[in-house]
Design a protein around this motif. Structure first.
Motif, short mmCIF file in Angstrom:
data_model
loop_
_atom_site.label_atom_id
_atom_site.label_comp_id
_atom_site.label_asym_id
_atom_site.label_seq_id
_atom_site.Cartn_x
_atom_site.Cartn_y
_atom_site.Cartn_z
N ILE A 109 24.03 50.17 -15.61
CA ILE A 109 24.02 51.39 -15.54
C ILE A 109 24.78 52.15 -16.74
O ILE A 109 24.42 53.11 -17.08
CB ILE A 109 24.91 51.89 -14.18
N TYR A 110 25.96 51.60 -17.11
CA TYR A 110 26.78 52.18 -18.11
C TYR A 110 26.05 52.03 -19.22
O TYR A 110 25.99 53.11 -20.27
CB TYR A 110 27.89 51.58 -18.32
N GLU A 121 26.76 52.80 -28.61
CA GLU A 121 27.79 51.92 -28.22
C GLU A 121 27.02 50.83 -27.24
O GLU A 121 26.20 50.96 -26.60
CB GLU A 121 28.91 52.75 -27.73
N LYS A 122 28.05 49.92 -27.17
CA LYS A 122 27.55 48.78 -26.28
C LYS A 122 28.55 48.77 -24.91
O LYS A 122 29.94 49.02 -24.92
CB LYS A 122 27.95 47.16 -26.96
N ALA A 123 27.97 48.81 -23.79
CA ALA A 123 28.86 48.56 -22.84
C ALA A 123 29.78 47.87 -22.42
O ALA A 123 31.11 48.34 -22.22
CB ALA A 123 27.66 48.65 -21.58
N LEU A 127 33.95 48.66 -22.07
CA LEU A 127 34.54 48.50 -20.73
C LEU A 127 35.75 47.49 -21.15
O LEU A 127 36.87 47.68 -20.40
CB LEU A 127 33.47 47.55 -19.81
N ALA A 128 35.49 46.58 -22.06
CA ALA A 128 36.56 45.81 -22.43
C ALA A 128 37.73 46.52 -23.09
O ALA A 128 39.00 46.24 -22.91
CB ALA A 128 36.09 44.65 -23.57
N ASP A 129 37.41 47.43 -23.91
CA ASP A 129 38.41 48.58 -24.51
C ASP A 129 39.18 49.25 -23.35
O ASP A 129 40.32 49.42 -23.54
CB ASP A 129 37.60 49.27 -25.52
#
Length: 378
Positions: A109-110, A121-123, A127-129
């Motif tokens: 979804i993101y 950008e990569k989801a 998310l990790a950041d």
């Protein structure tokens, strides 16, 4: 709301407006404001979708879908000058729809949102950041953890009554009153949390969190933490007496291990080990983005001499869109979860963190001088 006139020592009342008379629309304006400034809701949120309609057997769509710092999904429903009678039923349906989303579905979804917004950008990376964890360690949308936020200029009594009743049953729901004001040609917006009141929010959330606390920790996560602790326990003795950094650092369960030793506040050495690579890093991690970029720009002036002293080319990441910056040297193809790779990773880290510290000593001394001069000038 009043404007303070320091010259006249008076206050001037701002004119309260409605969204309608100002020509503002729910989707075009209020939704976009919150999508680009979610901190207006009083916390750090990651917006992962707008106009989300990924529900089975229904064409309904919620305004904004977000994640909070605890990994909970936040359903944000925006109304303009009036909530309407049925908004609580509406958001409850959305929360129930979203309760079944798993981590992979949330990632997709993101990613769809990032692709549509053309962020490039990569989801997984974002998310990790956002959570400051490896993606594999993230626990998202745990059972009964969904939150609801309703934003409107006015809340009907039947809505506030419903919300207060739901709070008694530990549903995490907040109401924000959005009020526009005008002063000549200037427009202002206030966002006031009215339910629960700010004074009682921590108590309400803590009660909800207690109820929703997971009874058991995921076995997979426990195993990963155990492996990391063991890995760092093997590395740290190898650095004793060979480098001034990491002498008073204890093993940790995280995939990274930080240390000071640079002599500059907010600038640290960092060792990283994941399922894909190992790395030694310098991280500019001050809370102020501009300060990090200035320190990075000062260091990169000595790039050639640093890399010559270090013995390898380094990866320089200014990260203009992010707060922190890094300088890294990476070994790809090693996996923290494969103990057979450990000797290779341990040797890499031991040699290169020592060499990195030596290569950085002189540049960091020069940066400290520059910082001292700037502080004296201030």
């Amino acid at each position: 709301m009043y404007l303070i006139d320091k010259t006249q020592n008076r206050i001037k009342e701002l004119e309260k407006k409605t969204f309608s008379e100002l020509g503002f629309k729910e989707r075009k304006h209020l939704q976009e404001w919150l999508a680009h400034q979610p901190t207006a809701l009083g916390e750090e949120l990651l917006i992962i979708q707008k106009e989300f309609n990924g529900f089975n057997d229904t064409n309904e769509r919620l305004d904004l879908l977000a994640l909070d710092k605890e990994g909970n999904l936040v359903i944000i429903e925006n109304k303009l000058d009036d909530t309407g009678r049925d908004v609580t039923w509406q958001v409850l349906k959305y929360a129930s729809y979203c309760s079944t989303l798993n981590k992979e579905q949330i990632r997709n979804i993101y990613q769809d949102f990032l692709d549509k917004e053309k962020f490039g950008e990569k989801a997984e990376e974002n998310l990790a950041d956002f959570f400051e964890q490896e993606y594999e360690d993230l626990s998202l949308n745990k059972r009964q953890s969904q939150r609801v936020v309703i934003v409107a200029a006015n809340f009907r009594k039947e809505v506030t009554s419903n919300v207060l009743w739901l709070l008694d049953y530990k549903l995490r729901i907040q109401c924000f009153k959005a009020t526009p004001f005008a002063l000549n040609d200037q427009l202002f917006l206030t966002m006031e949390q009215i339910i629960p009141t700010k004074d009682t929010e921590d108590f309400v959330i803590s009660m909800a969190d207690k109820m929703q606390e997971e009874i058991s920790t995921q076995e997979g996560m426990k195993d990963r933490h155990k492996l990391r602790l063991e890995f760092w326990s093997k590395l740290l003795p190898k650095l004793k007496g060979k480098t001034s950094i990491y002498q008073n650092v204890s093993p940790a369960k995280d995939h990274w291990l930080n240390s000071g030793g640079t002599g500059i506040s907010g600038v640290r050495y960092c060792l990283v080990i994941t399922k894909d690579y190992a790395a030694v890093q310098i991280e500019f991690a001050r809370s102020n983005k501009e300060e990090n970029k200035k320190l990075y720009d000062e260091l990169i002036k000595d790039k050639d001499s640093i890399e010559k002293q270090f013995g390898h080319e380094l990866e320089w990441k200014r990260n203009d869109t992010k707060i922190s910056s890094q300088v890294s040297y990476t070994l790809n193809g090693v996996n923290i979860y494969t103990p057979e790779d450990w000797n290779k990773a341990l040797s890499f880290m031991e040699v290169n963190i020592i060499n990195l510290e030596r290569a950085m000593q002189k540049p960091f001394r020069e940066i400290k001088k520059v910082l001292s001069i700037n502080e004296e000038g201030d």
